[in-house]
Design an enzyme around this catalytic site. Structure first.
Site, PDB file in Angstrom:
ATOM      1  N   THR A  13       6.135 -11.696   4.715  1.00 22.46           N
ATOM      2  CA  THR A  13       6.256 -11.838   3.528  1.00 22.46           C
ATOM      3  C   THR A  13       7.576 -12.465   2.897  1.00 22.46           C
ATOM      4  OG1 THR A  13       4.935  -9.790   2.774  1.00 22.46           O
ATOM      5  CG2 THR A  13       6.482 -10.338   1.169  1.00 22.46           C
ATOM      6  N   SER A  59       2.664 -10.601  10.105  1.00 26.47           N
ATOM      7  CA  SER A  59       2.654  -9.682  11.284  1.00 26.47           C
ATOM      8  C   SER A  59       1.634  -8.643  11.430  1.00 26.47           C
ATOM      9  CB  SER A  59       4.215  -9.062  11.075  1.00 26.47           C
ATOM     10  OG  SER A  59       4.101  -7.901  10.298  1.00 26.47           O
ATOM     11  N   THR A  92       6.837  -7.102   7.440  1.00 21.96           N
ATOM     12  CA  THR A  92       7.541  -5.805   7.681  1.00 21.96           C
ATOM     13  C   THR A  92       6.056  -4.955   8.488  1.00 21.96           C
ATOM     14  OG1 THR A  92       6.674  -5.150   5.465  1.00 21.96           O
ATOM     15  CG2 THR A  92       8.750  -5.830   5.647  1.00 21.96           C
ATOM     16  N   ASP A  93       5.239  -5.392   8.372  1.00 15.82           N
ATOM     17  CA  ASP A  93       4.073  -4.561   8.974  1.00 15.82           C
ATOM     18  C   ASP A  93       4.114  -4.132  10.350  1.00 15.82           C
ATOM     19  OD1 ASP A  93       2.825  -4.319   6.192  1.00 15.82           O
ATOM     20  OD2 ASP A  93       1.522  -5.594   6.777  1.00 15.82           O
TER      21      ASP A  93
HETATM   22  C1  SIN Z   1       3.451  -9.153   7.012  1.00 15.76           C
HETATM   23  O1  SIN Z   1       3.939  -7.951   7.699  1.00 15.76           O
HETATM   24  O2  SIN Z   1       3.512 -10.144   7.675  1.00 15.76           O
HETATM   25  C2  SIN Z   1       3.071  -8.817   5.602  1.00 15.76           C
HETATM   26  C3  SIN Z   1       3.550  -7.782   4.962  1.00 15.76           C
HETATM   27  C4  SIN Z   1       5.274  -7.844   5.029  1.00 15.76           C
HETATM   28  O3  SIN Z   1       6.058  -8.686   5.153  1.00 15.76           O
HETATM   29  O4  SIN Z   1       5.706  -6.958   4.027  1.00 15.76           O
END
Ligand code: SIN
Length: 314
Positions: A13, A59, A92-93
């Protein structure tokens, strides 16, 4: 010698783009180049920043090939004497998984700092620039070492960090352990020890990775009301090499699931028992048929088992 920090971009993100600046959820992750993410972030004084795009993904799609590439680039840069630390921009995932993977494999004596954002780069409320700025501060901090996640002012150790919220801009916690520290107005305040140590067979796992040895298949099976274990038979039939059972409470398993896992173990599949609870750990009485995960969550226990199986194949 000037301090150098290398920033490795992997997507997420933090590199997300939406059609409108007001849109915080209808974006596509992994669009903006890491060099552009750094354009608006001032590096710490006396620090030279270099960047490299290792991947450009959401991710949720993290896979063994990307992990392998990232680990080898981290190992490369960590070995350069002028590099004092690495920052990895990441979705973050699965950030907690990548952090644990890198700590287990590399146990770096320099800081490797993962960061990202909960709002896309195009958002009016983008949180990426401040997180990246904080991550650079931690990567440049004297005495910093090991793999950490720096997010919303918190510094979380790789073993303990956990994403617990899908939307808040402060989605990570360090569960029972608490943060390693905080970044306040660009100043790092350390409150407990930096992460140290990795997997005992890390060298062999890294060798296997350098040789591009195929990764073992390790799956996670959840105990839940009505879990009867038939999924285990399907996985064994499909050639699974390891199973992490995310048990209820203290890692308990339904009678059907336990019987199926015993059968899998007897046929040579490695089975590890974790808990589906977010906090705490499986407290073992030492008599169960399956080793427990040593306090690791199911997703991290899966990574540890993959690395152990890889090391055994080296
Ligand atoms: C991801 O994990 O690539 C999408 C969600 C995020 O980064 O919060």
């Amino acid at each position: 010698m000037a301090k150098k920090i290398v920033v490795l971009g992997t997507g997420g993100t933090v590199a997300g783009r939406a059609a409108s600046r007001a849109d915080n959820i209808g974006y596509v992750a992994g669009q903006v180049a890491v060099a552009d993410l750094l354009a608006g972030v001032a590096p710490p004084a006396g620090v030279e920043v270099e960047c490299e795009q290792v991947a450009q993904i959401d991710s949720k799609d993290m896979d063994s090939q990307t992990w392998r590439r990232l680990a080898l680039r981290c190992a490369h840069w960590l070995a350069e004497p002028e590099v004092t630390g690495i920052v990895v921009t990441h979705g973050t995932d699965t950030m907690e998984e990548t952090a644990f993977f890198l700590q287990s494999l590399l146990a770096p004596a320099k800081p490797v700092v993962l960061t990202g954002a909960m709002r896309p780069a195009t958002s009016l409320a983008a949180d990426g620039p401040a997180n990246i700025a904080d991550a650079l501060r931690v990567a440049a901090a004297p005495g910093a070492r090991g793999v950490v996640v720096v997010f919303a002012g918190g510094v979380h150790g790789a073993r303990d960090v956990l994403k617990q919220h899908p939307y808040r801009i402060d989605p990570f916690v360090s569960a029972d352990a608490g943060c390693v520290g905080y970044v306040e107005e660009g100043v790092v305040r350390q409150v407990r020890a930096w992460p140290e140590g990795g997997l005992d067979v890390a060298d062999a796992a890294l060798r296997a990775m350098e040789r591009a040895t195929p990764w073992p298949r390790v799956e996670i099976v959840l105990n839940h009301a009505g879990a009867d274990g038939r999924i285990v038979s399907a996985l064994v039939g499909d050639g699974v090499q390891g199973i992490v059972a995310a048990g209820t409470g203290n890692g308990t398993l339904s009678a059907g699931l336990e019987a199926a896992l015993l059968g899998a173990q007897a046929s040579g599949v490695r089975v590890v028992r974790a808990s589906r609870c977010e906090q705490g750990r499986v407290i073992s009485h030492g008599r169960g048929p399956f080793p427990d995960s040593g306090g690791l969550t199911a997703v991290k226990a899966r990574i540890e088992l993959i690395l152990k199986l890889l090391a055994a194949a080296a």
